[in-house]
Enzyme design. Structure first.
Site, PDB file in Angstrom:
ATOM      1  N   LYS A 145       3.181  -4.117 -10.161  1.00 25.93           N
ATOM      2  CA  LYS A 145       1.954  -4.281  -9.383  1.00 25.93           C
ATOM      3  C   LYS A 145       0.774  -3.825 -10.239  1.00 25.93           C
ATOM      4  O   LYS A 145       0.680  -2.660 -10.613  1.00 25.93           O
ATOM      5  CB  LYS A 145       2.009  -3.464  -8.088  1.00 25.93           C
ATOM      6  CG  LYS A 145       0.817  -3.776  -7.168  1.00 25.93           C
ATOM      7  CD  LYS A 145       0.902  -2.968  -5.874  1.00 25.93           C
ATOM      8  CE  LYS A 145      -0.238  -3.347  -4.941  1.00 25.93           C
ATOM      9  NZ  LYS A 145      -0.614  -2.240  -4.051  1.00 25.93           N
TER      10      LYS A 145
ATOM     11  N   HIS B  42      -0.373   7.758   0.770  1.00 26.88           N
ATOM     12  CA  HIS B  42       0.918   7.156   1.114  1.00 26.88           C
ATOM     13  C   HIS B  42       1.987   7.687   0.179  1.00 26.88           C
ATOM     14  O   HIS B  42       1.681   8.232  -0.886  1.00 26.88           O
ATOM     15  CB  HIS B  42       0.859   5.624   0.976  1.00 26.88           C
ATOM     16  CG  HIS B  42       0.711   5.168  -0.445  1.00 26.88           C
ATOM     17  ND1 HIS B  42      -0.461   5.312  -1.164  1.00 26.88           N
ATOM     18  CD2 HIS B  42       1.607   4.606  -1.307  1.00 26.88           C
ATOM     19  CE1 HIS B  42      -0.289   4.853  -2.388  1.00 26.88           C
ATOM     20  NE2 HIS B  42       0.959   4.420  -2.503  1.00 26.88           N
TER      21      HIS B  42
ATOM     22  N   ASP C 124       5.528   6.201  -1.843  1.00 22.51           N
ATOM     23  CA  ASP C 124       6.098   4.903  -2.236  1.00 22.51           C
ATOM     24  C   ASP C 124       7.483   4.745  -1.622  1.00 22.51           C
ATOM     25  O   ASP C 124       8.262   5.698  -1.577  1.00 22.51           O
ATOM     26  CB  ASP C 124       6.214   4.813  -3.760  1.00 22.51           C
ATOM     27  CG  ASP C 124       4.854   4.723  -4.446  1.00 22.51           C
ATOM     28  OD1 ASP C 124       3.851   4.458  -3.755  1.00 22.51           O
ATOM     29  OD2 ASP C 124       4.800   4.935  -5.681  1.00 22.51           O
TER      30      ASP C 124
ATOM     31  N   HIS D 112       0.278  10.432  -2.315  1.00 21.11           N
ATOM     32  CA  HIS D 112      -0.781  10.262  -3.320  1.00 21.11           C
ATOM     33  C   HIS D 112      -1.809   9.255  -2.825  1.00 21.11           C
ATOM     34  O   HIS D 112      -1.571   8.513  -1.875  1.00 21.11           O
ATOM     35  CB  HIS D 112      -0.196   9.826  -4.675  1.00 21.11           C
ATOM     36  CG  HIS D 112       0.649   8.594  -4.616  1.00 21.11           C
ATOM     37  ND1 HIS D 112       1.912   8.573  -4.056  1.00 21.11           N
ATOM     38  CD2 HIS D 112       0.426   7.314  -5.048  1.00 21.11           C
ATOM     39  CE1 HIS D 112       2.426   7.351  -4.157  1.00 21.11           C
ATOM     40  NE2 HIS D 112       1.544   6.569  -4.739  1.00 21.11           N
TER      41      HIS D 112
END
Length: 331
Positions: free
Chosen positions: A198, A217, A219, A273
């Site tokens: 990404k 959020h 991962d 993070h």
């Protein structure tokens, strides 16, 4: 459907942010400043093995995040990876739109900008390009950028290196749990682990104190391996505060993701993070999410569960986990 791209907005002479980008007061960077004088762990992979296992294990337990150096990834390859990504985002808007994705129909790969489901939901100040790079059986080269022409070759070379480093890191993490070195790699698919690239593009933002590039959020991957450009912006959550991550040339940023937290039964922490943005400069990052195949069953490793340490997480397929995470349902 016409999607408003952040890059087009940013370079279209915008002086103030549209309301959809303005975060609630408590989330704004101006009201949640990072702690001064705290630095994240930096770990050299070239040190003696036992010391390396200890450092990596401590970083994963205490931070869920660390930088690695001496990883064998050549600075030249990192530079080429960044150049081909920058060249894609410099293409005319019409050319980029040919690669547009549509997450609402399950088409995640391609060029995208996060859309909101409702009026309260805020938009992040980022455009991205997302595609699988491994295993070969799942790769769809049709969605990869055709320009620049070297995009495919560079990303295939980079993917091989990331697969190697992921394997090394999973062995170190397994040994840190006093388990066989394949203990984590095996349930994650080992050589068949999914690698998802990404590229995040955060253009200059007219009011960076009010917006976020990416909201807080964790991962859903097992690990995320990231290289940024020289513009800082990543912040990790530690002991009730945000900590800014400084740029370190050619270092790999390693995030522990949700699947490693589950497999380790909570010994290793999936790091919360976020990314802040810059008034004058474009920040970019290249994140590779290392994730199990969708059909993989992921739960706490049996060796780590007993009467004193019961399972803290349920066991489910990664597909089920993804569905719940995307739809904000309890796990």
């Amino acid at each position: 459907m016409e999607v408003e791209r952040v890059q087009a907005l940013a370079f279209g002479g915008l002086n103030e942010l549209p309301a959809k980008f303005i975060r609630p007061v408590n989330e704004r960077p101006e009201n949640s400043k990072p702690l001064e004088g705290v630095t994240v762990p930096v770990i050299s992979l070239s040190q003696p093995h036992d010391a390396l296992v200890k450092e990596v294990s401590e970083a994963c337990s205490q931070w869920g995040f660390f930088l690695v150096t001496d990883h064998g990834l050549s600075p030249e390859l990192i530079k080429r990876l960044q150049e081909v990504g920058q060249e894609f985002f410099a293409l005319p808007q019409k050319e980029k739109e040919a690669y547009a994705n549509d997450p609402s129909t399950g088409k995640f790969e391609g060029y995208g900008t996060k859309m909101t489901k409702n009026l309260e939901e805020k938009v992040e100040w980022v455009d991205y390009f997302f595609h699988l790079t491994s295993p070969p059986s799942k790769v769809n080269h049709d969605i990869w950028p055709k320009h620049p022409p070297s995009y495919r070759e560079v990303n295939e070379e980079y993917s091989k290196e990331i697969l190697r480093i992921t394997g090394e890191l999973l062995e170190l993490l397994s040994e840190g749990l006093d388990l066989d070195k394949k203990a984590l790699a095996t349930p994650l698919g080992d050589q068949e682990i999914d690698l998802e690239m990404k590229i995040n593009m955060y253009p200059p933002c007219p009011q960076p104190h009010l917006a976020l590039g990416v909201e807080p959020h964790t991962d859903m991957s097992a690990l995320t391996l990231l290289v940024p450009n020289e513009v800082p912006g990543l912040q990790v959550w530690k002991d009730g505060n945000w900590v800014a991550v400084d740029y370190l040339p050619n270092a790999l940023f390693v995030h522990v993701g949700d699947q490693i937290e589950v497999l380790s039964n909570g010994k290793y922490k999936s790091v919360l993070h976020r990314s802040v943005v810059n008034k004058d400069r474009t920040r970019m990052s290249w994140a590779v999410f290392c994730a199990p195949p969708h059909e993989a069953m992921i739960g706490p490793l049996p060796e780590l569960v007993n009467e004193q340490n019961p399972a803290k997480y349920s066991t489910k397929t990664f597909a089920e986990y993804r569905y719940r995470k995307f739809n904000k349902l309890p796990q």
